[in-house]
Design a protein around this motif. Structure first.
Motif, PDB file in Angstrom:
ATOM      1  N   CYS A 284       0.862  -1.192   0.000  1.00 51.27           N
ATOM      2  CA  CYS A 284       0.000   0.000   0.000  1.00 51.27           C
ATOM      3  C   CYS A 284       0.896   1.240   0.000  1.00 51.27           C
ATOM      4  CB  CYS A 284      -0.924   0.010   1.202  1.00 51.27           C
ATOM      5  SG  CYS A 284      -2.189  -1.278   1.160  1.00 51.27           S
ATOM      6  N   LYS A 285       1.647   1.404   1.101  1.00 51.17           N
ATOM      7  CA  LYS A 285       2.610   2.499   1.234  1.00 51.17           C
ATOM      8  C   LYS A 285       2.019   3.862   0.882  1.00 51.17           C
ATOM      9  CE  LYS A 285       6.668   2.975  -1.097  1.00 51.17           C
ATOM     10  NZ  LYS A 285       8.048   2.676  -1.564  1.00 51.17           N
TER      11      LYS A 285
ATOM     12  N   TYR B  99      11.555   5.311   7.309  1.00 49.20           N
ATOM     13  CA  TYR B  99      12.518   4.786   6.336  1.00 49.20           C
ATOM     14  C   TYR B  99      11.776   3.944   5.309  1.00 49.20           C
ATOM     15  CZ  TYR B  99      15.898   6.791   9.400  1.00 49.20           C
ATOM     16  OH  TYR B  99      16.611   7.721  10.118  1.00 49.20           O
ATOM     17  N   GLU B 100      12.225   4.049   4.052  1.00 49.96           N
ATOM     18  CA  GLU B 100      11.435   3.515   2.943  1.00 49.96           C
ATOM     19  C   GLU B 100      12.092   2.361   2.197  1.00 49.96           C
ATOM     20  OE1 GLU B 100      11.020   6.153  -0.398  1.00 49.96           O
ATOM     21  OE2 GLU B 100       9.167   5.162  -1.062  1.00 49.96           O
TER      22      GLU B 100
ATOM     23  N   LEU C 192       7.101   0.777   4.608  1.00 50.95           N
ATOM     24  CA  LEU C 192       7.846   1.779   5.367  1.00 50.95           C
ATOM     25  C   LEU C 192       8.067   1.254   6.782  1.00 50.95           C
ATOM     26  CD1 LEU C 192       7.593   3.989   3.210  1.00 50.95           C
ATOM     27  CD2 LEU C 192       6.692   5.510   4.936  1.00 50.95           C
ATOM     28  N   VAL C 193       9.103   1.733   7.428  1.00 49.12           N
ATOM     29  CA  VAL C 193       9.337   1.371   8.831  1.00 49.12           C
ATOM     30  C   VAL C 193       9.665   2.630   9.626  1.00 49.12           C
ATOM     31  CG1 VAL C 193      10.096  -1.002   8.435  1.00 49.12           C
ATOM     32  CG2 VAL C 193      11.788   0.862   8.380  1.00 49.12           C
ATOM     33  N   ILE C 194       9.510   2.508  10.949  1.00 55.17           N
ATOM     34  CA  ILE C 194       9.831   3.590  11.880  1.00 55.17           C
ATOM     35  C   ILE C 194      11.082   3.198  12.659  1.00 55.17           C
ATOM     36  CG2 ILE C 194       9.053   4.750  13.996  1.00 55.17           C
ATOM     37  CD1 ILE C 194       6.161   4.450  12.904  1.00 55.17           C
TER      38      ILE C 194
ATOM     39  N   PRO D 187      16.662   3.935   3.190  1.00 51.36           N
ATOM     40  CA  PRO D 187      16.821   5.392   3.214  1.00 51.36           C
ATOM     41  C   PRO D 187      15.656   6.109   3.905  1.00 51.36           C
ATOM     42  CG  PRO D 187      16.177   4.681   1.002  1.00 51.36           C
ATOM     43  CD  PRO D 187      16.385   3.435   1.828  1.00 51.36           C
ATOM     44  N   ASN D 188      15.950   7.264   4.440  1.00 53.93           N
ATOM     45  CA  ASN D 188      14.976   8.112   5.102  1.00 53.93           C
ATOM     46  C   ASN D 188      13.962   8.650   4.078  1.00 53.93           C
ATOM     47  OD1 ASN D 188      14.858  11.267   6.687  1.00 53.93           O
ATOM     48  ND2 ASN D 188      14.294   9.392   7.696  1.00 53.93           N
TER      49      ASN D 188
END
Ligand code: F3S
Length: 106
Positions: free
Chosen positions: A11-12, A26-27, A32-34, A79-80
């Motif tokens: 989804c993102k 971060y992608e 995505l992650v935190i 990456p951020n």
């Protein structure tokens, strides 16, 4: 800290990154992650996710506990991301589907 769970995969939507005061997202290709050490627990991102994929660490569903470690691990290598972009093309179709962990791209 907050954690991104399974429903983000494929989804993102990225609405979450816009509200983060410390830019701790971060992608990866389809998730995505935190970063757990950067998140200040402000909780602003949680209601922004159209897929309801974000949880406070202590509210992560039992069947998604592995995402706590996954967020920590991938935040070190991806990456951020600080600006919203278009969701993945089939986001609506994948929203709510179960068992997406196998589809996670690294
Ligand atoms: Fe994922 Fe929701 Fe953010 S789908 S990219 S956690 S807005």
């Amino acid at each position: 800290t907050f954690v991104i769970g399974e429903n983000c995969i494929k989804c993102k939507y990225t609405d979450c990154v816009e509200v983060c005061p410390v830019d701790c997202f971060y992608e990866g290709p389809n998730f995505l992650v935190i970063h757990p050490d950067e998140c200040i627990d402000c909780a602003l991102c949680e209601p922004e996710c159209p897929a309801n994929a974000i949880f406070s660490e202590d509210e992560v569903p039992d069947d998604q506990q592995e995402y706590i470690e996954l967020n920590a691990e991938l935040a070190e290598v991806w990456p951020n991301i600080t600006e919203k972009k278009d969701p993945l093309p089939d986001a609506e179709e994948w929203d709510g589907k179960k068992g997406k962990l196998d589809l996670l791209e690294r």
